[in-house]
Write a protein that holds these residues in place. Structure first.
Motif, PDB file in Angstrom:
ATOM      1  N   UNK A  38      38.708 -74.778 -24.202  1.00 32.12           N
ATOM      2  CA  UNK A  38      37.850 -74.738 -23.056  1.00 32.12           C
ATOM      3  C   UNK A  38      36.438 -74.987 -23.790  1.00 32.12           C
ATOM      4  N   UNK A  39      35.719 -75.732 -23.010  1.00 35.17           N
ATOM      5  CA  UNK A  39      34.277 -76.080 -23.183  1.00 35.17           C
ATOM      6  C   UNK A  39      33.358 -75.556 -21.950  1.00 35.17           C
ATOM      7  N   UNK A  40      33.081 -74.337 -21.835  1.00 36.36           N
ATOM      8  CA  UNK A  40      32.423 -73.834 -20.766  1.00 36.36           C
ATOM      9  C   UNK A  40      31.233 -74.436 -20.482  1.00 36.36           C
ATOM     10  N   UNK A  41      30.867 -75.106 -19.125  1.00 30.07           N
ATOM     11  CA  UNK A  41      29.400 -75.606 -18.988  1.00 30.07           C
ATOM     12  C   UNK A  41      28.314 -74.474 -18.743  1.00 30.07           C
ATOM     13  N   UNK A  42      28.929 -73.259 -18.466  1.00 39.29           N
ATOM     14  CA  UNK A  42      27.814 -72.159 -18.109  1.00 39.29           C
ATOM     15  C   UNK A  42      28.603 -70.675 -18.759  1.00 39.29           C
ATOM     16  N   UNK A  43      27.689 -69.775 -18.807  1.00 36.48           N
ATOM     17  CA  UNK A  43      28.246 -68.493 -18.956  1.00 36.48           C
ATOM     18  C   UNK A  43      27.206 -67.681 -18.081  1.00 36.48           C
ATOM     19  N   UNK A  44      27.926 -66.670 -17.450  1.00 35.55           N
ATOM     20  CA  UNK A  44      27.447 -65.775 -16.442  1.00 35.55           C
ATOM     21  C   UNK A  44      27.865 -64.193 -16.470  1.00 35.55           C
ATOM     22  N   UNK A  45      26.887 -63.283 -16.253  1.00 33.46           N
ATOM     23  CA  UNK A  45      27.620 -61.919 -16.386  1.00 33.46           C
ATOM     24  C   UNK A  45      28.851 -61.611 -15.851  1.00 33.46           C
TER      25      UNK A  45
END
Length: 835
Positions: free
Chosen positions: A200-207
Motif C-alpha cells: 500500500x502506498x497511501x496518497x493521504x493520511x486523515x484522522x
C-alpha cells in the motif's frame, strides 16, 4: 598490486575461457541478487522510521462474534473494535502509545481534477508512535482525533505531493476534496516513508475519526462486535516484548471478561469459554503490518534457494575450469616454488585470479540482477507493480559484494590448494608434470560435475511440478465465460453521490453501454470476480435449524440484471434478476448449488425464504424470497473451492455505492474499452474509471504468484541444466584429452571406435544416474515443502519426475556425445606420441 596485474595478464591470455567464466558467474550472482532484492524488500526490510525494532504489532485471535472486515494490512484474526482500541490505549502502561489505522479507497479532487487513489485512516497517535518528522507543515497528533467528525485535516504522502503538486511548498492550508468532503492540507510525511503496510502506498493520511464522513456505509464507532482497526505500538525504553505481552494480556482479559463477554448473545458455553480466554498477541512490528509477507514467504524462499543452486552450479563450472588449467600451469608453479616463492604466496596469487573473475562476474551480475527484477515485475499485476516498485538498494549491493567475494573463495580455494601441491622433481623434469594428487583432483572434478547434474535434476523436477500445477489451474472450469469481457470499477459515492443519484447514474450507464457498437451484454456486481475480495454474512434460511455454534455463513454479492446470462453462468431453476427488481419491489435472491446443499434446500430452493442471521444491529426475519438457483462458479480465488453463495439485486440496496461493471463484446475488447471511457466521461467527466481491464487479465492476475514461481523456476532450471551440460562437457573433454595416449593404445590393440564412444558414454551414464538419484531426492523434499503451492497434485508426481529424468538424461548425453565422438576419432599413431 603485483598479484592483481599478474592475474589480469593471466586471464587476458585466455579471453574466450575467461568470458565464459564471467558470463556464468554473472548469471548466477545476478539472478541470486535480483531475487534477494525482492526477498529483502518484501520479507526483511524495516519501516523507514526511527528505531523500528521498538515497534510491536498487536493482534487478537479467537472468537469474534459479529462483523469483521480486513484487508491487506492483515487477516481478520488481527483486527480490533474501535472501542477496544480506545480502552487499551487508556489502560496500557508499557508503550509510549498505541496507534490504530485502516486503509480506504479515496477519490482526491484538486482544482477540478479528480483521481482515484488509496488513503489511510490513522489515529492521532499514529505518527507520534512512529516518531516521524514532517517534510512540510505538521503531521497528525492526538488533538486531531478527539471527537468523531471534527478536525477535517489531511496529510499528504510524499510521493503524492511530488507527483500531483510538484513539491509545491505553498500547498499548506489549501483544500483537498476527499470523497466529496473538503479537508485542509496541513502537512506532508517525510521522504521515504510509504506507510506501514507492504503493498500500500497511501496518497493521504486523515484522522480515523473522519471514517463515517468519508464512508457513508460506516456507523460502527460504539459496536464492540464490529472488528476493523489494526493496532501497533512502540515499547517504552527498557520494556521487553515479553513484559509488554504479560502486562497487556492481563489488562485485555479484564476488558474482555468484564465488558465484552456480557454483550455476547446466542453463543454456546464452549464458545464463551474460548471467548473469555482468547489472548492478545504482541509481536515484533518493525516491518509493519501486511498480509504480503505471509503470502510471499514460501515462494520467495523457494526462488532464492533456486538461484543459490544455480550459483553453485556456476561455481562448480569455474572450479572445474581452474582445476583443468592447473595441469598446464604445473610447470610454472614448480619453477616459482623452486626459486623461493612460498606456497602461501602462490595460493594468494591464484586466489587473486579467482577473486578477479568473481568481481568481474559480480559487476556484470548487476545488469543480470536488473533484468531479473524487470522479469519479476513483468509477471506481477499492474496494481502490484505500482505498489511495490522493486529496485536495487544499497543493502542489495552490499549483499552482492559479499556474495561475489564468497563465490570467488568458494570456487577458487580448492584449485589454489591443489595447484600448489606439486612433486617438484617430476614437474621440473618435463615442466608438464601433474600435481601430486592428480587422481584426487580428477575424482573431485567428476564429483563436481555429478553434483551439477544432481542440482540441475532437482531444479528441473521442481520446476516441472510448478509447470504441471499451472497447467491444472489453466484447465480449470471457472463456471463462467471470460472471453470478450471488459471490466472496470466506479465509485460515485466517493464523489459525493447520494444513493438515489448513484442508482440513476448506474441505470443510465448500463443503458448507454448496451447501445454502444459491438456490445452484446452489460451487467455489474459489488464484488469483482476473482479479485481476492469477499463479502460474507451469517444467514437464516427457511427450514434450516441453526444452533449457537452452527456455521451459517455464506459469501454474497450484489449484482445487476442479466448478470448470469452476461457472464455465461447457467441458470438451473427459477429466474434471473430483471429491471423490475428495484428498491421498491419485494426482496429477492438467487443461490448457487453449494448454498442449496449447505442449507439443505435440495431442488426445492425456489420459493423458500431467507434473511440475515440474528446479530447485533441486523434484522433476523426471513424477508427475502429465493427466485433461482445457478450453477457453481468461481468467486474470489481461482484455486479455492466454490463457496456457498447467494446473490441479491444491487438495485434493491438502499445504500448503493461502488460497483464493478462487466461489458461483453461481440469482437475486439479494445474497441469496447474506448467506448467505456467515452460513455463515463460523457455522464460524469470528473468520475475516475478504476481498474479497466479484460476479464482474462483479471483471471491471470488472480494466479500471478503461481505464474511468477513457475516462470522463474522454469527459467532458472533451464539455465541450471545449460550450465550443468557445459560443466559435464568440460570435464569429459578434459578427461578425454588426459587419456589420449590410453585411448590410442586401446585402438592400436583393436578397440573399435564404437567401443571407445561407449566407454565415455558409460561414464556419462554413471554420473547422470548418480546425479539424477540425488537430485530426485532433493526434488521430493522441495515438492513436500512447496505442497501448499501446488494445485490438484502432490509434490511426488511420478509423471513430472520421470519426464524430468528423461530430459536431463538427454541433455547429459548430448553434452557427453561430442567428447565421446572425438575420443572415437583419435589417431593411434599420433596418440602414442602424445605428451
Amino acid at each position: 598490486m603485483r598479484n592483481l596485474k599478474f592475474a589480469i595478464r593471466t586471464l587476458s591470455s585466455t579471453p574466450f575461457v575467461t568470458a565464459i567464466a564471467i558470463v556464468s558467474l554473472a548469471l548466477g550472482i545476478g539472478a541470486t541478487a535480483g531475487i534477494f532484492s525482492v526477498f529483502h524488500q518484501v520479507l526483511l526490510e524495516s519501516l523507514a522510521v526511527p528505531d523500528p525494532s521498538a515497534l510491536v504489532n498487536l493482534s487478537a485471535p479467537g472468537p469474534k462474534p459479529g462483523f469483521g472486515s480486513c484487508g491487506r494490512e492483515g487477516d481478520c484474526e488481527v483486527v480490533f473494535s474501535y472501542a477496544m482500541f480506545r480502552d487499551l490505549q487508556k489502560v496500557q502502561t508499557v508503550f509510549t502509545d498505541i496507534a490504530a489505522h485502516v486503509g480506504f479507497a479515496a477519490h482526491l479532487a484538486y482544482e477540478d481534477r479528480t483521481s482515484s487513489s488509496e488513503g489511510q485512516l490513522v489515529s492521532g497517535s499514529y505518527f507520534p508512535v512512529l516518531e516521524l518528522q514532517p517534510a512540510l507543515g505538521r503531521l497528525l497528533n492526538s488533538n486531531d482525533d478527539k471527537l468523531v467528525g471534527e478536525s477535517r485535516v489531511v496529510v499528504l504522502g510524499y510521493n503524492y505531493w511530488s507527483s500531483r503538486f510538484g513539491l509545491d511548498p505553498t500547498i499548506l492550508n489549501k483544500p483537498l476534496i476527499v470523497n466529496g468532503q473538503r479537508l485542509t492540507i496541513v502537512g506532508v510525511v517525510p521522504k521515504g516513508f510509504e506507510g506501514t503496510t507492504i503493498g500500500m502506498q497511501p496518497a493521504i493520511y486523515v484522522p480515523i475519526t473522519l471514517r463515517e464522513m468519508l464512508d457513508a456505509n460506516f456507523n460502527s464507532w460504539s459496536l464492540r462486535t464490529d472488528y476493523w482497526a489494526y493496532l501497533f505500538a512502540r515499547l517504552r525504553p527498557g520494556v521487553t516484548i515479553e513484559r509488554a505481552r504479560a502486562s497487556l494480556g492481563a489488562q485485555y482479559h479484564a476488558i474482555v471478561n468484564d465488558v465484552e463477554a456480557p454483550l455476547q448473545k446466542d453463543i454456546s458455553p464452549q464458545t464463551m469459554a474460548r471467548f473469555r480466554a482468547k489472548p492478545i498477541l504482541v509481536e515484533a512490528g518493525g516491518r509493519g503490518q501486511s498480509v504480503v509477507p505471509d503470502q510471499a514467504k514460501t515462494p520467495l524462499r523457494l526462488l532464492l534457494g533456486v538461484t543459490a543452486f544455480v550459483l553453485l552450479i556456476a561455481c562448480a563450472n569455474i572450479a572445474n575450469l581452474l582445476l583443468a588449467r592447473s595441469a598446464a600451469r604445473a610447470g610454472e608453479m614448480a619453477i616459482r616454488l623452486s626459486i623461493g616463492a612460498s606456497r602461501a604466496r602462490l595460493i594468494g596469487q591464484l586466489l587473486t585470479e579467482s577473486l578477479l573473475l568473481a568481481v568481474l562476474g559480480g559487476i556484470a551480475g548487476l545488469v543480470v540482477a536488473h533484468w531479473t527484477l524487470v522479469l519479476v515485475a513483468s509477471l506481477l499485476p499492474p496494481e502490484v507493480q505500482r505498489r511495490i516498485p522493486f529496485s536495487i538498494s544499497g543493502t542489495v549491493i552490499l549483499f552482492g559484494i559479499v556474495l561475489t567475494f564468497a563465490t570467488g573463495l568458494l570456487f577458487g580455494l580448492f584449485p589454489a590448494l591443489h595447484n600448489t601441491r606439486l612433486d617438484l622433481a617430476s614437474a621440473l623434469k618435463n615442466q608438464a608434470g601433474q600435481p601430486s594428487g592428480a587422481k584426487g583432483a580428477a575424482r573431485f572434478r567428476l564429483l563436481l560435475a555429478t553434483s551439477q547434474i544432481a542440482l540441475a535434476m532437482m531444479l528441473l523436477a521442481s520446476s516441472g511440478l510448478f509447470v504441471k500445477s499451472l497447467l491444472n489451474i489453466s484447465r480449470l472450469d471457472l463456471g463462467f465465460k471470460v472471453d470478450h469481457v471488459a471490466t472496470f470499477g466506479l465509485s460515485p459515492d466517493l464523489n459525493g453521490y447520494s444513493p438515489d443519484r448513484t442508482r440513476v447514474f448506474y441505470q443510465r450507464l448500463e443503458d448507454e453501454l448496451r447501445a454502444a457498437p459491438g456490445v452484446t451484454a452489460v451487467t455489474a456486481s459489488n464484488v469483482l470476480l476473482l479479485a481476492g475480495n469477499n463479502l460474507s454474512r451469517g444467514v437464516a434460511v427457511q427450514g434450516f435449524k441453526a444452533g449457537p455454534d452452527t456455521d451459517s455463513n455464506s459469501r454474497y454479492n450484489r449484482v445487476g440484471p442479466g448478470y448470469f446470462s452476461a457472464l455465461g453462468i447457467p441458470l438451473m431453476a427459477g429466474r434471473e434478476f430483471t429491471d423490475a427488481d428495484t428498491v421498491n419491489s419485494a426482496k429477492v435472491a438467487l443461490v448457487n448449488q453449494t448454498f442449496a446443499k449447505k442449507f439443505g434446500l435440495g431442488n426445492d430452493a425456489v420459493g423458500k425464504l431467507m434473511g440475515w442471521a440474528p446479530g447485533e444491529g441486523y434484522r433476523s426475519k426471513l424477508d427475502t424470497t429465493i427466485v433461482g438457483i445457478v450453477e457453481d462458479a468461481k468467486y474470489s480465488e481461482v484455486k479455492q473451492n466454490v463457496p456457498p453463495q447467494f446473490f441479491v439485486p444491487y438495485r434493491q440496496d438502499k445504500g448503493l455505492d461502488a460497483l464493478h461493471v462487466y461489458v461483453r463484446a461481440s469482437g475486439d475488447v479494445a474497441q469496447v474499452a474506448s467506448a467505456i471511457t467515452a460513455v463515463v466521461k460523457r455522464l460524469d467527466p470528473n468520475l475516475p474509471i478504476e481498474e479497466l481491464e479484460t476479464l482474462p487479465e483479471q483471471v491471470r492476475n488472480n494466479t500471478f504468484l503461481d505464474r511468477m514461481v513457475t516462470s522463474l523456476s522454469a527459467a532458472f532450471a533451464l539455465l541450471a541444466s545449460l550450465l550443468a551440460a557445459i560443466g559435464l562437457y568440460g570435464v569429459l573433454a578434459y578427461t578425454v584429452a588426459q587419456r589420449t595416449r590410453e585411448i590410442g593404445l586401446r585402438m592400436a590393440l583393436g578397440a573399435a571406435p564404437g567401443r571407445v564412444r561407449g566407454m565415455v558414454l558409460r561414464q556419462v551414464a554413471v554420473m547422470t544416474l548418480a546425479g539424477a538419484l540425488v537430485g530426485l531426492g532433493g526434488a521430493l523434499a522441495v515438492g513436500k515443502g512447496a505442497q501448499s503451492m501446488l494445485f490438484q497434485m502432490t509434490g511426488a508426481d511420478p509423471t513430472v519426475l520421470v519426464l524430468s529424468t528423461v530430459a536431463l538424461s538427454l541433455v547429459a548425453l548430448c553434452a557427453g556425445f561430442i567428447p565421446a565422438h572425438r575420443a572415437s576419432r583419435v589417431d593411434p599413431m599420433r596418440a602414442l606420441k602424445y605428451e
